[in-house]
Design a protein around this motif. Sequence first.
Motif, PDB file in Angstrom:
ATOM      1  N   TYR A  36       0.838  -1.209   0.000  1.00  0.00           N
ATOM      2  CA  TYR A  36       0.000   0.000   0.000  1.00  0.00           C
ATOM      3  C   TYR A  36       0.870   1.257   0.000  1.00  0.00           C
ATOM      4  O   TYR A  36       0.626   2.193  -0.771  1.00  0.00           O
ATOM      5  N   LEU A  92       2.483   1.737  -3.441  1.00  0.00           N
ATOM      6  CA  LEU A  92       1.553   2.245  -4.452  1.00  0.00           C
ATOM      7  C   LEU A  92       1.265   3.727  -4.240  1.00  0.00           C
ATOM      8  O   LEU A  92       1.206   4.507  -5.206  1.00  0.00           O
ATOM      9  N   VAL A  93       1.051   4.134  -2.992  1.00  0.00           N
ATOM     10  CA  VAL A  93       0.804   5.553  -2.705  1.00  0.00           C
ATOM     11  C   VAL A  93       2.007   6.391  -3.105  1.00  0.00           C
ATOM     12  O   VAL A  93       1.863   7.489  -3.669  1.00  0.00           O
ATOM     13  N   VAL A 148      -8.117   8.434  -5.928  1.00  0.00           N
ATOM     14  CA  VAL A 148      -7.179   7.306  -6.073  1.00  0.00           C
ATOM     15  C   VAL A 148      -6.662   6.860  -4.716  1.00  0.00           C
ATOM     16  O   VAL A 148      -6.614   5.655  -4.412  1.00  0.00           O
ATOM     17  N   ARG A 149      -6.304   7.801  -3.875  1.00  0.00           N
ATOM     18  CA  ARG A 149      -5.777   7.445  -2.559  1.00  0.00           C
ATOM     19  C   ARG A 149      -6.869   6.812  -1.691  1.00  0.00           C
ATOM     20  O   ARG A 149      -6.594   5.896  -0.907  1.00  0.00           O
ATOM     21  N   LEU A 189      -7.152   3.243  -2.835  1.00  0.00           N
ATOM     22  CA  LEU A 189      -6.024   2.442  -2.338  1.00  0.00           C
ATOM     23  C   LEU A 189      -6.177   2.118  -0.849  1.00  0.00           C
ATOM     24  O   LEU A 189      -5.897   0.991  -0.414  1.00  0.00           O
ATOM     25  N   ARG A 190      -6.621   3.088  -0.076  1.00  0.00           N
ATOM     26  CA  ARG A 190      -6.854   2.828   1.353  1.00  0.00           C
ATOM     27  C   ARG A 190      -7.932   1.775   1.546  1.00  0.00           C
ATOM     28  O   ARG A 190      -7.833   0.910   2.427  1.00  0.00           O
ATOM     29  N   TRP A 244      -6.528  -1.603   0.679  1.00  0.00           N
ATOM     30  CA  TRP A 244      -5.647  -2.041   1.771  1.00  0.00           C
ATOM     31  C   TRP A 244      -6.450  -2.571   2.960  1.00  0.00           C
ATOM     32  O   TRP A 244      -6.134  -3.618   3.525  1.00  0.00           O
TER      33      TRP A 244
END
Length: 395
Positions: A61, A64-65, A85-86, A89-90, A93
């Motif tokens: 994670y 990727l961030v 996007v973030r 991703l969170r 995760w």
Amino acid sequence: MNSQSVIQFFDKILNDLYQSVYLFLGGSLDDQTLNWAERGLSLAATMIKILILLSLIGFVYWLLVYCVKHTQRFLHVSHRGMRIVRAVLRYVWFVTSLIAVMMQIGFHADTVKATAKAAAWAGFYYVLWATSGRMLSGVLKHYELNASIEQLLKNMILVVVLVLVFASVLAQFGFDIVSLVAGLGIVGLAVGFAAQSTLANFIAGITILIEQSFQVGDWIRLGDKEGRVVKISLRATQILDRDNIIIIIPNSTVSSSEVVNLTSKKMIRFDVKARIALEADISQARSIIVKLLSKDEVVLKHPAPMATVSEVGEYGVYFIVRFWVAPVSVARIPIIKENITEKIKRALDEAGIKAPYPHMRLIMPDDGLQIIKPTPAVGTDDGIEENIELAERKN
């Protein structure tokens, strides 16, 4: 009950609790003896595997961030896009970590699979809601619709997305969505009948926001009520009148009534009346009035004010004085008209042009009263007065 029975009762409770903890830690009912050492080692091994998996997932994670953050300039992604996007991703995760923990602590494979599908559907609807909000803002900006409509449509989209998420998640765990939706429909129908007036105001509020007959900040006249619109909600419209009083009007009343929007254009025209004597010079009076209005700060210079003769009456010549003001001055129109009327009166008096009033002469003969037809006269217009002359005819 003796003390021996009490001791046995509490011993049984402690033994049950003891076995429950053992079973919770992964033990079996078939075990003749409770092997706490084996259970402890098994639990420790499970915890270590969970920590390793969570560390690996966390590292991926973070990586990727980091990559997304440093490629933002090259990809030309906006700040809002980066936030989406973030957030995705969170979410990935968190869901991945949850599934990893569920698999290690012994959840059934079907439950893990249903959780993964439910999480995927929820993530899909989140992305759909986030992107639809951005597209909606662009469409509303293109058609120059106000922020109230944007917020209303966003709230409606959010409600629809939440319902879809709720239904999709429950469907993955085996719930009968058709029966649930049918039940909610019946409940909604009952609520609709019980709250007809509220629904009428709600629908009228949506209509008002979409049609944009008036907006927040406009000065409107609704029946005998007049004021500035300060809020348009889904239930009612609030206006602030000249006395600084908030008037709350249900939207159903607003939509079914005649609404006059006084500030929909860049200027608005008003008029006052003036009067001069029959023998007075009309051109001179008009010139004085127009010159006076052209110097007034509130009155617009374009279009120019005008004074026209509306009527030649029995007791004088009547002017109608028209002038234009900006929308910001509409709230002070009563005071503006009163001040202009007073200034016109003073200007005409200074120029020697008096306002007429009815003048009547009464002649008293010896054999009774003789009424003479009223004649125009010049004097002050502090009120309609009567000048009475008593004459006695000589024999």
